[in-house]
Design an enzyme around this catalytic site. Structure first.
Site, mmCIF file in Angstrom:
data_model
loop_
_atom_site.group_PDB
_atom_site.id
_atom_site.type_symbol
_atom_site.label_atom_id
_atom_site.label_comp_id
_atom_site.label_asym_id
_atom_site.label_seq_id
_atom_site.Cartn_x
_atom_site.Cartn_y
_atom_site.Cartn_z
ATOM 1 N N TYR A 1 6.636 2.906 -4.724
ATOM 2 C CA TYR A 1 7.357 3.144 -3.473
ATOM 3 C C TYR A 1 6.430 3.607 -2.366
ATOM 4 O O TYR A 1 5.275 3.949 -2.611
ATOM 5 C CB TYR A 1 8.485 4.152 -3.701
ATOM 6 N N ARG B 1 -1.687 0.734 0.771
ATOM 7 C CA ARG B 1 -1.560 1.509 -0.464
ATOM 8 C C ARG B 1 -0.507 0.884 -1.389
ATOM 9 O O ARG B 1 -0.678 0.862 -2.615
ATOM 10 C CB ARG B 1 -1.210 2.967 -0.172
ATOM 11 N N ARG C 1 14.981 -5.500 -22.045
ATOM 12 C CA ARG C 1 14.098 -4.349 -22.247
ATOM 13 C C ARG C 1 12.981 -4.656 -23.232
ATOM 14 O O ARG C 1 13.230 -5.110 -24.355
ATOM 15 C CB ARG C 1 14.915 -3.147 -22.735
ATOM 16 N N LYS D 1 1.438 5.101 -6.670
ATOM 17 C CA LYS D 1 2.639 5.788 -6.164
ATOM 18 C C LYS D 1 3.887 5.254 -6.869
ATOM 19 O O LYS D 1 4.629 4.435 -6.333
ATOM 20 C CB LYS D 1 2.739 5.615 -4.640
ATOM 21 N N GLU E 1 -2.579 18.837 -6.141
ATOM 22 C CA GLU E 1 -1.875 18.602 -4.875
ATOM 23 C C GLU E 1 -0.528 19.296 -4.944
ATOM 24 O O GLU E 1 -0.223 19.986 -5.918
ATOM 25 C CB GLU E 1 -1.726 17.094 -4.620
ATOM 26 N N LEU F 1 -2.718 11.557 -5.368
ATOM 27 C CA LEU F 1 -2.385 10.402 -4.532
ATOM 28 C C LEU F 1 -3.276 10.434 -3.285
ATOM 29 O O LEU F 1 -3.461 11.495 -2.681
ATOM 30 C CB LEU F 1 -0.912 10.458 -4.110
HETATM 31 N N1 PDD Z 1 5.179 11.796 -0.911
HETATM 32 N N2 PDD Z 1 0.847 13.453 -2.980
HETATM 33 C C1 PDD Z 1 2.024 13.126 -3.544
HETATM 34 C C2 PDD Z 1 2.220 13.431 -4.985
HETATM 35 C C3 PDD Z 1 3.036 12.523 -2.776
HETATM 36 O O1 PDD Z 1 4.207 12.205 -3.358
HETATM 37 C C4 PDD Z 1 2.809 12.280 -1.403
HETATM 38 C C5 PDD Z 1 3.845 11.624 -0.527
HETATM 39 C C6 PDD Z 1 1.564 12.641 -0.857
HETATM 40 C C7 PDD Z 1 1.224 12.394 0.588
HETATM 41 O O2 PDD Z 1 1.031 11.030 0.855
HETATM 42 P P1 PDD Z 1 1.307 10.422 2.297
HETATM 43 O O3 PDD Z 1 0.521 11.236 3.264
HETATM 44 O O4 PDD Z 1 0.818 9.054 2.210
HETATM 45 O O5 PDD Z 1 2.789 10.541 2.548
HETATM 46 C C8 PDD Z 1 0.605 13.214 -1.682
HETATM 47 C C9 PDD Z 1 6.238 11.134 -0.159
HETATM 48 C C10 PDD Z 1 6.332 11.602 1.251
HETATM 49 C C11 PDD Z 1 7.550 11.270 -0.929
HETATM 50 O O6 PDD Z 1 7.471 11.147 -2.148
HETATM 51 O O7 PDD Z 1 8.606 11.452 -0.345
#
Ligand code: PDD
Length: 283
Positions: free
Chosen positions: A33, A52, A100, A146, A178, A203
């Site tokens: 996503y 990405r 599945r 992601k 993170e 990420l």
């Molecule tokens: N999350 N690290 C993780 C684990 C994340 O899920 C996200 C983003 C980021 C930041 O990435 P970016 O700057 O590209 O949004 C770092 C999104 C916002 C979410 O899951 O809603």
């Protein structure tokens, strides 16, 4: 008014937007996503998010659902149909529908997008700052992809809420990876920004890349390296970045105020620069 949701070629009222129970996203979290922000009806950092997405798809040998041009058209159409002035667009690609099996089937990918209208620029958190707790990072080893496997971060968020806090910073081998859904930073007493180096353990945030670029342009020193919660507690400032929080100040970690316990100058400035600069390239 009910939202209009995009599902595999159709724009549907959300009550009619449906995916098969055999979809691999539902059965196996076999899906990736992206979340992009919208300000003044325009998408921020679209190219970075799509690059990405393509990388995530490639790492999982998943087919792209359509071209980048089509994805941009769908984003714009959804923003228009839902009258989104400020908020976000959520996009999900799954490997598709198949019986599945742990082996990847040769299926057609499913594509779903929806919008959420909300204040992203004047979010209260930008003024008050957020309180975080530290918890063990129990996620899988490919956090650079992601995927929609978000139960560990959800559990982290619930642990934070139970502790009366806003979010959790994840710790592995004694150092911060993170936040639950954002990248984590500290600013040392000398004014250096420290954030975890890239790799499979975090990420690669699109907001991270932009904020580090703007920080470098503002002559702020940057170190991409691991840091501990102890070091964070001694820091002058702390903050997080993500597409939805932009630069979100952190004012407390595990009950210890960071700096003077108020939103830091560097976080505040970087937030302003990020919003201003990102709007210039918003489409
Ligand atoms: N999350 N690290 C993780 C684990 C994340 O899920 C996200 C983003 C980021 C930041 O990435 P970016 O700057 O590209 O949004 C770092 C999104 C916002 C979410 O899951 O809603």
């Amino acid at each position: 008014m009910s939202r209009i949701v995009y599902v595999n070629g159709d724009y549907l009222p959300e009550a009619d937007a449906k995916i098969s129970v055999f979809d691999r996203g539902f059965l196996m979290a076999d899906a990736v996503y992206e979340v992009t922000s919208v300000i003044d009806g325009k998408i921020l950092a679209f190219d970075g998010h799509i690059e990405r997405l393509q990388r995530s798809l490639g790492e999982l040998d998943m087919k792209a659902p359509c071209s980048t041009e089509d994805l941009l058209d769908i984003h714009r159409e959804l923003i228009k149909r839902n009258n989104v002035v400020e908020g976000l667009v959520y996009l999900q690609v799954t490997r598709g529908v198949a019986d599945r099996d742990f082996a990847y089937p040769d299926a057609e990918p499913s594509l779903v997008l929806f919008t959420q209208s909300k204040n992203v620029v004047n979010a209260p958190m930008a003024k008050t700052g957020m309180k975080v707790i530290s918890i063990p990072d129990i996620r899988w080893g490919r956090r650079d992809i992601k995927t929609v496997q978000l139960l560990a971060p959800s559990m982290g968020k619930m642990a934070a809420k139970a502790a009366g806090c806003d979010d959790a910073w994840l710790v592995e081998d004694g150092v911060v990876t993170e936040g639950t859904s954002n990248n984590a930073y500290i600013v040392t007493q000398e004014g250096t920004i420290v954030t975890r180096d890239l790799g499979h353990h975090i990420l690669s945030g699109i907001t991270r890349a932009a904020v580090l670029r703007f920080a470098a342009e503002a002559q702020i020193k940057i170190e991409e390296r691991p840091f501990t919660i102890e070091e964070a507690k001694q820091a002058k400032e702390a903050f997080v970045t993500s597409a939805t929080t932009f630069v979100g100040p952190v004012v407390e970690i595990d009950g210890v105020p960071i700096g003077d316990g108020k939103v830091g100058d560097i976080a505040r400035r970087l937030r302003e620069i990020y919003i201003e600069e990102s709007l210039k390239t918003a489409i």
